[in-house]
Design a protein around this motif. Structure first.
Motif, PDB file in Angstrom:
ATOM      1  N   VAL A  60       0.925  -1.049  -0.075  1.00 44.65           N
ATOM      2  CA  VAL A  60      -0.113  -0.021  -0.084  1.00 44.65           C
ATOM      3  C   VAL A  60       0.865   1.175   0.000  1.00 44.65           C
ATOM      4  O   VAL A  60       0.429   2.180  -0.727  1.00 44.65           O
ATOM      5  N   ALA A  61       1.761   1.253   0.830  1.00 45.25           N
ATOM      6  CA  ALA A  61       2.823   2.479   0.824  1.00 45.25           C
ATOM      7  C   ALA A  61       3.663   2.697  -0.525  1.00 45.25           C
ATOM      8  O   ALA A  61       3.720   4.080  -0.864  1.00 45.25           O
ATOM      9  N   LEU A  62       3.910   1.529  -0.996  1.00 43.86           N
ATOM     10  CA  LEU A  62       4.455   1.981  -2.457  1.00 43.86           C
ATOM     11  C   LEU A  62       3.627   2.238  -3.536  1.00 43.86           C
ATOM     12  O   LEU A  62       3.925   3.189  -4.188  1.00 43.86           O
ATOM     13  N   ALA A  63       2.477   1.888  -3.469  1.00 42.77           N
ATOM     14  CA  ALA A  63       1.413   2.283  -4.257  1.00 42.77           C
ATOM     15  C   ALA A  63       1.012   3.965  -4.068  1.00 42.77           C
ATOM     16  O   ALA A  63       0.880   4.424  -5.198  1.00 42.77           O
ATOM     17  N   VAL A  64       0.855   4.194  -3.112  1.00 38.75           N
ATOM     18  CA  VAL A  64       0.688   5.617  -2.485  1.00 38.75           C
ATOM     19  C   VAL A  64       1.755   6.263  -2.876  1.00 38.75           C
ATOM     20  O   VAL A  64       1.401   7.376  -3.551  1.00 38.75           O
ATOM     21  N   CYS A  69       4.352  10.435  -6.648  1.00 35.21           N
ATOM     22  CA  CYS A  69       5.473  10.448  -7.456  1.00 35.21           C
ATOM     23  C   CYS A  69       4.935  11.046  -8.804  1.00 35.21           C
ATOM     24  O   CYS A  69       5.600  11.900  -9.547  1.00 35.21           O
ATOM     25  N   ALA A  70       4.271  10.238  -9.135  1.00 36.02           N
ATOM     26  CA  ALA A  70       3.589  10.274 -10.520  1.00 36.02           C
ATOM     27  C   ALA A  70       3.045  11.735 -10.871  1.00 36.02           C
ATOM     28  O   ALA A  70       3.255  12.374 -11.693  1.00 36.02           O
ATOM     29  N   GLU A  71       2.179  12.200  -9.901  1.00 32.01           N
ATOM     30  CA  GLU A  71       1.423  13.207  -9.713  1.00 32.01           C
ATOM     31  C   GLU A  71       2.188  14.310  -9.753  1.00 32.01           C
ATOM     32  O   GLU A  71       2.095  15.577 -10.480  1.00 32.01           O
ATOM     33  N   LEU A  72       3.611  14.346  -8.846  1.00 26.44           N
ATOM     34  CA  LEU A  72       4.329  15.465  -8.696  1.00 26.44           C
ATOM     35  C   LEU A  72       5.114  15.569  -9.996  1.00 26.44           C
ATOM     36  O   LEU A  72       5.404  16.808 -10.434  1.00 26.44           O
ATOM     37  N   MET A 106      -0.499   4.938 -13.218  1.00 25.76           N
ATOM     38  CA  MET A 106      -0.240   4.556 -11.550  1.00 25.76           C
ATOM     39  C   MET A 106      -1.466   4.503 -10.855  1.00 25.76           C
ATOM     40  O   MET A 106      -1.363   3.600  -9.890  1.00 25.76           O
ATOM     41  N   ALA A 107      -2.332   5.386 -10.748  1.00 29.35           N
ATOM     42  CA  ALA A 107      -3.386   5.344 -10.025  1.00 29.35           C
ATOM     43  C   ALA A 107      -4.330   4.141 -10.191  1.00 29.35           C
ATOM     44  O   ALA A 107      -4.844   3.478  -9.309  1.00 29.35           O
ATOM     45  N   LEU A 108      -4.461   3.672 -11.583  1.00 30.74           N
ATOM     46  CA  LEU A 108      -5.159   2.201 -11.714  1.00 30.74           C
ATOM     47  C   LEU A 108      -4.383   1.175 -10.917  1.00 30.74           C
ATOM     48  O   LEU A 108      -4.792   0.326 -10.449  1.00 30.74           O
ATOM     49  N   ALA A 109      -2.921   1.345 -11.253  1.00 31.62           N
ATOM     50  CA  ALA A 109      -2.316  -0.128 -10.697  1.00 31.62           C
ATOM     51  C   ALA A 109      -2.439   0.129  -9.205  1.00 31.62           C
ATOM     52  O   ALA A 109      -2.425  -0.847  -8.517  1.00 31.62           O
ATOM     53  N   ALA A 110      -2.782   1.352  -8.710  1.00 34.96           N
ATOM     54  CA  ALA A 110      -2.781   1.421  -7.151  1.00 34.96           C
ATOM     55  C   ALA A 110      -4.086   1.091  -6.747  1.00 34.96           C
ATOM     56  O   ALA A 110      -4.243   0.308  -5.640  1.00 34.96           O
ATOM     57  N   LEU A 111      -4.938   1.271  -7.715  1.00 38.02           N
ATOM     58  CA  LEU A 111      -6.257   0.893  -7.377  1.00 38.02           C
ATOM     59  C   LEU A 111      -6.507  -0.758  -7.300  1.00 38.02           C
ATOM     60  O   LEU A 111      -6.941  -1.330  -6.436  1.00 38.02           O
ATOM     61  N   VAL A 112      -5.575  -1.536  -8.358  1.00 37.14           N
ATOM     62  CA  VAL A 112      -5.579  -2.761  -8.412  1.00 37.14           C
ATOM     63  C   VAL A 112      -5.003  -3.235  -6.884  1.00 37.14           C
ATOM     64  O   VAL A 112      -5.249  -4.469  -6.246  1.00 37.14           O
ATOM     65  N   VAL A 113      -3.965  -2.825  -6.368  1.00 36.70           N
ATOM     66  CA  VAL A 113      -3.387  -3.115  -5.133  1.00 36.70           C
ATOM     67  C   VAL A 113      -4.236  -2.851  -3.981  1.00 36.70           C
ATOM     68  O   VAL A 113      -4.375  -3.630  -3.040  1.00 36.70           O
ATOM     69  N   GLY A 114      -4.900  -1.803  -3.993  1.00 35.95           N
ATOM     70  CA  GLY A 114      -6.120  -1.367  -2.903  1.00 35.95           C
ATOM     71  C   GLY A 114      -6.969  -2.685  -3.006  1.00 35.95           C
ATOM     72  O   GLY A 114      -7.515  -3.164  -1.728  1.00 35.95           O
ATOM     73  N   LEU A 115      -7.546  -3.030  -4.361  1.00 35.90           N
ATOM     74  CA  LEU A 115      -8.542  -4.118  -4.235  1.00 35.90           C
ATOM     75  C   LEU A 115      -8.217  -5.346  -3.782  1.00 35.90           C
ATOM     76  O   LEU A 115      -8.954  -6.177  -3.178  1.00 35.90           O
ATOM     77  N   LEU A 116      -6.980  -5.767  -4.155  1.00 38.48           N
ATOM     78  CA  LEU A 116      -6.290  -6.857  -3.651  1.00 38.48           C
ATOM     79  C   LEU A 116      -6.003  -7.202  -2.175  1.00 38.48           C
ATOM     80  O   LEU A 116      -6.364  -7.912  -1.504  1.00 38.48           O
ATOM     81  N   VAL A 117      -5.491  -5.753  -1.489  1.00 35.71           N
ATOM     82  CA  VAL A 117      -5.442  -5.703  -0.037  1.00 35.71           C
ATOM     83  C   VAL A 117      -6.816  -5.582   0.679  1.00 35.71           C
ATOM     84  O   VAL A 117      -7.021  -6.295   1.625  1.00 35.71           O
ATOM     85  N   PHE A 118      -7.428  -4.666   0.241  1.00 33.06           N
ATOM     86  CA  PHE A 118      -8.719  -4.490   1.153  1.00 33.06           C
ATOM     87  C   PHE A 118     -10.087  -4.875   0.366  1.00 33.06           C
ATOM     88  O   PHE A 118     -10.908  -5.008   1.363  1.00 33.06           O
ATOM     89  N   GLY A 119      -9.906  -5.328  -0.618  1.00 31.77           N
ATOM     90  CA  GLY A 119     -11.436  -6.119  -1.013  1.00 31.77           C
ATOM     91  C   GLY A 119     -11.873  -7.111  -0.443  1.00 31.77           C
ATOM     92  O   GLY A 119     -12.801  -6.921   0.026  1.00 31.77           O
TER      93      GLY A 119
END
Length: 128
Positions: A60-64, A69-72, A106-119
């Motif tokens: 989660v920390a890496l995804a966030v 970083c991508a946004e900056l 990157m946001a979509l990849a982070a969403l996938v991480v979030g779904l896998l961890v929190f889903g």
């Protein structure tokens, strides 16, 4: 040599100050960063609520961090493009679009991480 060392430390410390100033400037001017900041708070709260394992926190920390970083970087690209090409130019537009696309990917990849961890946890919580 001993005299140079404190100056080197001051320069390194100043570089952190510049970096924090950059993040602050981006937060003041970029609406999308406010969305990412809110999402970061929600994800952090959910992580504590569900008691994530260490590896889940790492994912989660890496995804966030990657989304931030991508946004900056996107913000920096937009600023530089605006500086060097104040008038519309197709290549300037493409550079901005590609940088924004990087954030989206990157946001979509982070969403996938979030779904896998929190889903599974959220699904279980909703199902009682």
């Amino acid at each position: 040599m001993p005299r140079r060392f404190p100056a080197l430390l001051r320069k390194r410390a100043a570089s952190f100050g510049y970096a924090f100033r950059g993040v602050g400037a981006a937060l003041r001017t970029e609406v999308h960063l406010w969305f990412h900041a809110a999402a970061t708070v929600v994800v952090g709260w959910l992580g504590f609520y569900f008691g994530l394992a260490r590896w889940e926190w790492a994912a989660v920390a890496l995804a966030v961090g990657a989304v931030w970083c991508a946004e900056l970087i996107n913000t920096a690209v937009e600023a530089v493009v605006n500086l060097v090409s104040p008038e519309y130019h197709p290549l300037a537009g493409r550079a901005k679009d590609v940088a924004a696309g990087a954030v989206l990917v990157m946001a979509l990849a982070a969403l996938v991480v979030g779904l896998l961890v929190f889903g599974p946890r959220v699904w279980k919580w909703l199902a009682f």
